[in-house]
Design a protein around this motif. Structure first.
Motif, PDB file in Angstrom:
ATOM      1  N   ILE A   7       0.792  -1.237   0.010  1.00  0.00           N
ATOM      2  CA  ILE A   7       0.158  -0.069   0.058  1.00  0.00           C
ATOM      3  C   ILE A   7       0.910   1.247   0.031  1.00  0.00           C
ATOM      4  CG2 ILE A   7      -1.772   1.124   1.297  1.00  0.00           C
ATOM      5  CD1 ILE A   7      -2.524  -1.516   2.238  1.00  0.00           C
ATOM      6  N   GLN A   8       0.712   2.058  -0.887  1.00  0.00           N
ATOM      7  CA  GLN A   8       1.261   3.499  -0.650  1.00  0.00           C
ATOM      8  C   GLN A   8       1.502   4.320   0.301  1.00  0.00           C
ATOM      9  OE1 GLN A   8      -0.290   5.787  -4.115  1.00  0.00           O
ATOM     10  NE2 GLN A   8       0.090   4.239  -5.695  1.00  0.00           N
ATOM     11  N   HIS A   9       2.689   4.544   0.681  1.00  0.00           N
ATOM     12  CA  HIS A   9       2.888   5.391   1.858  1.00  0.00           C
ATOM     13  C   HIS A   9       2.729   4.725   3.003  1.00  0.00           C
ATOM     14  CE1 HIS A   9       2.918   8.753  -0.904  1.00  0.00           C
ATOM     15  NE2 HIS A   9       1.666   8.523  -1.369  1.00  0.00           N
ATOM     16  N   THR A  10       3.045   3.409   3.023  1.00  0.00           N
ATOM     17  CA  THR A  10       2.900   2.655   4.270  1.00  0.00           C
ATOM     18  C   THR A  10       3.905   1.493   4.063  1.00  0.00           C
ATOM     19  OG1 THR A  10       0.487   2.587   3.978  1.00  0.00           O
ATOM     20  CG2 THR A  10       1.414   0.709   5.426  1.00  0.00           C
ATOM     21  N   SER A  54      -6.803   3.127  -5.958  1.00  0.00           N
ATOM     22  CA  SER A  54      -5.875   4.159  -5.955  1.00  0.00           C
ATOM     23  C   SER A  54      -4.653   4.206  -5.009  1.00  0.00           C
ATOM     24  CB  SER A  54      -6.480   5.677  -5.759  1.00  0.00           C
ATOM     25  OG  SER A  54      -6.871   5.849  -4.685  1.00  0.00           O
ATOM     26  N   LYS A  55      -4.599   3.417  -4.194  1.00  0.00           N
ATOM     27  CA  LYS A  55      -3.469   3.397  -2.963  1.00  0.00           C
ATOM     28  C   LYS A  55      -2.946   1.801  -3.114  1.00  0.00           C
ATOM     29  CE  LYS A  55      -4.537   7.112  -1.194  1.00  0.00           C
ATOM     30  NZ  LYS A  55      -3.460   8.353  -1.287  1.00  0.00           N
TER      31      LYS A  55
END
Length: 74
Positions: A7-10, A54-55
């Motif tokens: 997951i983006q930004h995780t 989107s993520k």
């Protein structure tokens, strides 16, 4: 089937075991990415995971490896 979802930004990835086939998971991911919708997957205990399309950074599909027991040679 073992499913790993980045997951983006995780910093951590999401790991779950599911009874779905690889084709079913691929179709669900493709639909979520195409429409900008939500990826919905159920694990072996029928708990649902919802991820905004989107993520999603990546999805890795694979068979679970058997757990090794004992001190035998590797």
């Amino acid at each position: 089937m073992e499913i790993k979802i980045g997951i983006q930004h995780t910093a951590r990835e999401l790991n779950l075991e599911s009874n779905l086939s690889a084709e079913e998971v691929e179709a669900a991911v493709a639909a979520a990415l195409k429409d900008g919708g939500v990826l919905t997957l159920a694990d072996e205990k029928d708990r649902k995971v919802l991820i905004p399309g989107s993520k999603i950074a990546y999805v890795e599909l694979g068979e679970p490896t058997g757990r090794r027991v004992g001190f035998g040679a590797i």
